[in-house]
Design a protein around this motif. Structure first.
Motif, short mmCIF file in Angstrom:
data_model
loop_
_atom_site.label_atom_id
_atom_site.label_comp_id
_atom_site.label_asym_id
_atom_site.label_seq_id
_atom_site.Cartn_x
_atom_site.Cartn_y
_atom_site.Cartn_z
N LYS A 96 -0.73 7.46 12.57
CA LYS A 96 0.55 7.00 13.45
C LYS A 96 0.56 7.91 14.49
O LYS A 96 1.50 8.79 14.54
CB LYS A 96 1.78 7.37 12.33
N TYR A 121 -4.01 5.39 3.32
CA TYR A 121 -4.49 4.76 4.30
C TYR A 121 -6.14 4.99 4.05
O TYR A 121 -6.89 4.01 4.32
CB TYR A 121 -4.56 5.57 5.58
N ASP A 155 -5.55 -2.15 0.30
CA ASP A 155 -4.57 -2.95 0.79
C ASP A 155 -3.76 -2.07 1.89
O ASP A 155 -3.09 -2.60 2.54
CB ASP A 155 -3.62 -3.20 -0.34
N ASP A 156 -4.05 -0.72 1.92
CA ASP A 156 -3.41 0.05 3.16
C ASP A 156 -3.92 0.54 3.89
O ASP A 156 -3.74 1.45 4.95
CB ASP A 156 -2.88 1.50 2.14
N LEU A 157 -5.33 -0.21 4.09
CA LEU A 157 -6.04 0.45 5.39
C LEU A 157 -5.32 -0.07 6.71
O LEU A 157 -4.49 -1.15 6.99
CB LEU A 157 -7.39 -0.58 5.57
N PRO A 158 -5.40 0.80 7.52
CA PRO A 158 -4.52 0.68 8.84
C PRO A 158 -5.09 -0.40 9.94
O PRO A 158 -6.52 -0.61 9.80
CB PRO A 158 -4.59 1.95 9.60
N ASN A 159 -4.30 -1.41 10.40
CA ASN A 159 -4.85 -2.46 11.19
C ASN A 159 -5.32 -2.07 12.65
O ASN A 159 -4.35 -1.09 13.21
CB ASN A 159 -3.89 -3.58 11.37
N VAL A 160 -6.35 -2.42 13.59
CA VAL A 160 -6.38 -2.10 14.59
C VAL A 160 -6.46 -3.65 15.37
O VAL A 160 -7.03 -4.47 15.11
CB VAL A 160 -7.91 -1.53 14.93
N ASN A 161 -5.44 -3.56 16.26
CA ASN A 161 -5.13 -4.70 17.08
C ASN A 161 -6.04 -4.54 18.32
O ASN A 161 -6.02 -3.62 19.09
CB ASN A 161 -3.90 -4.88 17.40
#
Length: 424
Positions: free
Chosen positions: A21, A413, A418-424
């Motif tokens: 974060k 994380y 299911d908790d993997l962070p997303n990269v946009n």
DNA sequence: TCTGGGGTCCTAGGACCC
DNA sequence: TCTGGGGTCCTAGGACCC
């Protein structure tokens, strides 16, 4: 002569929370203990708001309301994971490594290098920051105690490199003059008070004290610290940690507990967790202790603190035997008129699995021993694969009694798909 | 109203032995 | 009436650490 570098992650738990974060970096962050009870980590911005280490959370609720402080429950699987990444990098950059705690390690640096210790330390610091995202401070000296001193100064150097070297006597003396005697590694609150009563206030005062006086009043432990301040090496670097000698699982309760049945469920839960832990370390216990206590902060209620220890018939890490003895011990110390606030199970005198003498009067067939081992294996495999608590002893009620209050838990994380962070 | 958890080491004193 | 001396081992409690 050795060169010891102490690498310590800055505000470790708080730093871990910001990795995924990044918008929280430079913001005040606190991480709370189990049950969301106390503050156990603060970002430097939170420290500046006057939030003290170890303070009960309810005492800073006003500050949290007034300023935008981000509050996290402790997420140990995340911190453990980040820690092992940091240690992995450190291992590549030194001759020997002692992992001292989740966020600290002592490194022995090879003396023969073209680069100075400071520039090598700065290199390590940069890599950890870039690859893992955690800021560290590094103290360099001739022994552990002095490297702790150097690290202390490095921590203060927030705007600088946060790498401090104290090698020669002049550097040592200057450093000790700016630290309080209680800042020295090994001088806790009790001894600090005692020393202050005897007009020893700074680390330098202790350094200058009479060694016989130190030996007489602070014992061998204090003497070691004293000698290390003078540059001797008294506390060795321990590369491969010795096997654990005891294993404890204990919890404070969110509310008071009085009934035996309720207490028993919790004790079964802790005994289960403790026996799981020693099995996974390949250890077995000779002794088991159950302890219970009232709320030590509330003197309006009757104070009570009791423990009972039993010896296993022969050293064991068997789930059902552990539970049996834990409950037996509980029965012997339980008193119905007490409001309990905390309880725990301690397995001690740990030895490597399989190392024991058969009891002369308690014969178990080979077959029954093997069967027990198989049952424990199945139990552990199921919980490892599908998550802790998937299978548990019927009386335990895992959900309700092992998990404590964690209202501000961050995602897993690094350990849950299911908790993997997303990269946009 | 609300106050963590899990370790280590050292020492003094008691139990026991010859 | 008078009752030694020197060990070892274990345990509980206190100090420390993160």
């Amino acid at each position: 002569m050795n060169i010891v570098a102490l690498v310590d992650c800055n505000s470790f738990y708080a730093s871990c929370e910001t990795i995924f974060k990044p918008d929280l970096s430079k913001k005040p962050i606190v991480v709370l203990s189990n049950n969301d009870g106390c503050v156990i980590a603060r970002s430097s911005e939170a420290k500046k708001l006057g939030i003290k280490m170890g303070i009960p959370f309810f005492e800073i609720k006003q500050i949290v309301k007034k300023y935008p402080v981000h509050v996290f429950s402790s997420n140990y699987s995340l911190y453990g994971n980040i820690s092992s990444r940091v240690m992995g990098v450190l291992k590549e950059h030194c001759d020997r490594l002692e992992i001292y705690s989740i966020d600290e390690a002592f490194l022995i640096l090879n003396k023969y290098s073209e680069r100075s210790f400071v520039s090598r330390a700065e290199g390590i610091k940069k890599i950890i920051r870039k690859w893992i995202g955690v800021p560290v401070s590094i103290g360099i000296a001739n022994n552990k105690t002095l490297s702790k001193v150097a690290n202390r100064l490095a921590k203060k150097d927030e705007l600088g490199s946060q790498v401090v070297e104290i090698i020669n006597q002049k550097q040592i003396e200057i450093s000790l003059k700016v630290l309080g005697v209680g800042d020295i590694w090994g001088i806790g609150a009790r001894i600090e008070k005692f020393l202050q009563k005897n007009s020893i206030y700074t680390a330098y005062d202790l350094y200058k004290a009479d060694p016989r006086w130190v030996r007489q009043h602070l014992g061998v432990v204090g003497e070691r610290t004293y000698r290390e301040l003078h540059g001797e090496i008294c506390i060795p670097i321990v590369e491969r940690s010795e096997p654990k000698k005891q294993c404890r699982v204990s919890r404070s309760f969110e509310n008071y507990v009085t009934s035996f049945q309720d207490l028993e469920k919790r004790i079964i839960s802790y005994a289960t967790r403790a026996s799981e832990k020693i099995r996974s370390d390949g250890l077995q216990a000779k002794k088991i202790t159950t302890f219970i206590r009232s709320n030590k902060f509330n003197n309006n209620n009757k104070q009570y603190h009791a423990a009972q220890t039993y010896d296993f018939i022969s050293p064991s890490n068997d789930l059902f035997e552990t539970i049996k003895f834990a409950v037996k011990a509980l029965k012997s110390i339980y008193r119905p008129e007490i409001k309990y606030k905390k309880a725990g199970v301690l397995l001690s005198d740990l030895t490597p699995e399989g190392e024991y003498n058969r009891d002369l009067f308690f014969y178990q067939s080979e077959e029954s021993i093997l069967k027990k081992i198989r049952v424990n294996k199945v139990f552990d495999n199921l919980n490892n694969r599908y998550g802790s608590g998937t299978i548990c002893v019927a009386k335990e009620n895992y959900e309700k009694f092992y998990i404590t209050r964690r209202q501000n838990l961050s995602p897993a994380y690094t350990s849950n798909f299911d908790d993997l962070p997303n990269v946009n």
